[in-house]
Write a protein that holds these residues in place. Structure first.
Motif, PDB file in Angstrom:
ATOM      1  N   ASN A   1       0.810  -1.226   0.000  1.00  0.00           N
ATOM      2  CA  ASN A   1       0.000   0.000   0.000  1.00  0.00           C
ATOM      3  C   ASN A   1       0.841   1.273   0.000  1.00  0.00           C
ATOM      4  O   ASN A   1       0.390   2.327   0.433  1.00  0.00           O
TER       5      ASN A   1
ATOM      6  N   ARG B   1      -9.057  -4.255  10.133  1.00  0.00           N
ATOM      7  CA  ARG B   1      -8.824  -3.519   8.879  1.00  0.00           C
ATOM      8  C   ARG B   1      -7.352  -3.502   8.478  1.00  0.00           C
ATOM      9  O   ARG B   1      -7.026  -3.204   7.335  1.00  0.00           O
TER      10      ARG B   1
ATOM     11  N   GLN C   1     -14.668   4.642   4.161  1.00  0.00           N
ATOM     12  CA  GLN C   1     -14.303   3.744   3.070  1.00  0.00           C
ATOM     13  C   GLN C   1     -12.860   3.965   2.623  1.00  0.00           C
ATOM     14  O   GLN C   1     -12.138   3.007   2.328  1.00  0.00           O
ATOM     15  N   ASP C   2     -12.425   5.196   2.587  1.00  0.00           N
ATOM     16  CA  ASP C   2     -11.042   5.506   2.223  1.00  0.00           C
ATOM     17  C   ASP C   2     -10.077   4.902   3.241  1.00  0.00           C
ATOM     18  O   ASP C   2      -9.054   4.304   2.884  1.00  0.00           O
TER      19      ASP C   2
ATOM     20  N   SER D   1     -10.188   1.022   2.770  1.00  0.00           N
ATOM     21  CA  SER D   1      -9.607   0.520   1.517  1.00  0.00           C
ATOM     22  C   SER D   1      -8.095   0.663   1.464  1.00  0.00           C
ATOM     23  O   SER D   1      -7.433  -0.028   0.693  1.00  0.00           O
ATOM     24  N   ARG D   2      -7.543   1.564   2.273  1.00  0.00           N
ATOM     25  CA  ARG D   2      -6.095   1.791   2.250  1.00  0.00           C
ATOM     26  C   ARG D   2      -5.325   0.527   2.618  1.00  0.00           C
ATOM     27  O   ARG D   2      -4.208   0.294   2.156  1.00  0.00           O
TER      28      ARG D   2
ATOM     29  N   SER E   1      -8.424  -4.594   0.696  1.00  0.00           N
ATOM     30  CA  SER E   1      -9.088  -4.547  -0.610  1.00  0.00           C
ATOM     31  C   SER E   1     -10.142  -5.637  -0.773  1.00  0.00           C
ATOM     32  O   SER E   1     -11.053  -5.505  -1.591  1.00  0.00           O
TER      33      SER E   1
ATOM     34  N   LYS F   1     -13.352  -7.527  -0.546  1.00  0.00           N
ATOM     35  CA  LYS F   1     -14.706  -7.053  -0.260  1.00  0.00           C
ATOM     36  C   LYS F   1     -15.381  -7.833   0.866  1.00  0.00           C
ATOM     37  O   LYS F   1     -16.146  -7.277   1.656  1.00  0.00           O
TER      38      LYS F   1
ATOM     39  N   GLN G   1     -13.933  -6.507   4.011  1.00  0.00           N
ATOM     40  CA  GLN G   1     -14.468  -5.169   4.250  1.00  0.00           C
ATOM     41  C   GLN G   1     -15.870  -5.253   4.857  1.00  0.00           C
ATOM     42  O   GLN G   1     -16.214  -4.490   5.767  1.00  0.00           O
TER      43      GLN G   1
END
Length: 256
Positions: free
Chosen positions: A16, A164, A201-202, A205-206, A209, A211, A214
């Motif tokens: 990332n 996360r 969400q930002d 997602s960092r 990825s 789904k 998430q």
């Protein structure tokens, strides 16, 4: 074989690296802008930026000091930062572990570590190293996410962070940091707590990825008690989370 804490950090930040350079959370923020004003910087000073990530601290202090040493555990991340800051000639980039810094005693006038210490496997060892490489009377500025003193709020945020971001170790309570700082002979000179609002969400997602994973994070947050959602200022409607507010501590210390 499971990866160690440090290997997970290297994996996550390698994957990332561009996201961290571009991240508005890291590239901007009132805490970042305040750094030169909190530190009594001099044109002859040497400053150490520990766990530089995208190099945002190194960039903002570069015009005020003679030399900046930007260190990071992850070589790929450091190379990305160096590419981003190639126009700044007084920044030196070194792959290094925050808990085993490759510098002599009493080398730096200032040490800064911003939004990184929650990844460290031993925050106490990190502070011992900062104290060792800092000159007597030098300043240390720590900025990091913290956990509230309340056990439920502490458990929630550290569990969420781990979901996360597998490289997350622990967001310490302010009382834990204060105890460690005292142990390694630092005196707190100035401090400030704030609530840092992040676009959910930002932020998610960092580092995540997948789904399905998430969705697990969304379910974990939305399943929390109302008191927890209120403390973390979770802005949500119909299963969608717009933002979350994390607790951040900025503390300036002096080495005795």
């Amino acid at each position: 074989m499971e990866k160690s804490g440090k290997e997970l950090v290297q994996k996550v930040f390698s994957e990332n690296k561009k996201a961290y350079v571009k991240s508005k959370t890291h590239a901007k923020g009132v805490d970042l802008m305040a750094i030169p004003h909190w530190l009594n910087l001099n044109v002859e000073d040497k400053l150490l930026d520990v766990a530089t990530g995208g190099g945002h601290v190194a960039k903002i202090v570069s015009p005020y000091v003679k030399q900046v040493f930007a260190v990071d555990l992850t070589k790929d991340m450091l190379e990305e930062a160096a590419k981003h800051l190639k126009s700044l000639s007084n920044i030196h980039y070194i792959v290094a572990d925050a808990e085993s810094l490759p510098f002599l005693n009493n080398t730096f006038d200032h040490v800064v570590c911003r939004i990184a210490a929650h990844h460290f496997t031993s925050p106490y060892q990190f502070l011992k190293e900062v104290s060792r490489v800092l000159k007597p009377g030098g300043s240390f500025l720590l900025i990091d996410n913290i956990a509230p003193e309340n056990a439920s709020l502490d458990s929630f945020i550290n569990s969420l962070e781990k979901l996360r971001d597998s490289s997350h170790n622990r967001s310490l309570k302010k009382s834990e940091w204060a105890h460690f700082l005292q142990e390694v002979q630092f005196t707190i000179m100035k401090e400030k707590e704030r609530k840092k609002t992040l676009p959910f969400q930002d932020w998610l997602s960092r580092t995540l990825s997948d789904k399905t994973m998430q969705e697990q994070v969304y379910n974990f947050v939305l399943g929390a008690d109302k008191a927890i959602l209120k403390h973390y200022q979770v802005d949500h409607t119909r299963g969608k989370i717009d933002s979350i507010g994390l607790d951040e501590w900025m503390v300036l210390c002096e080495k005795l």
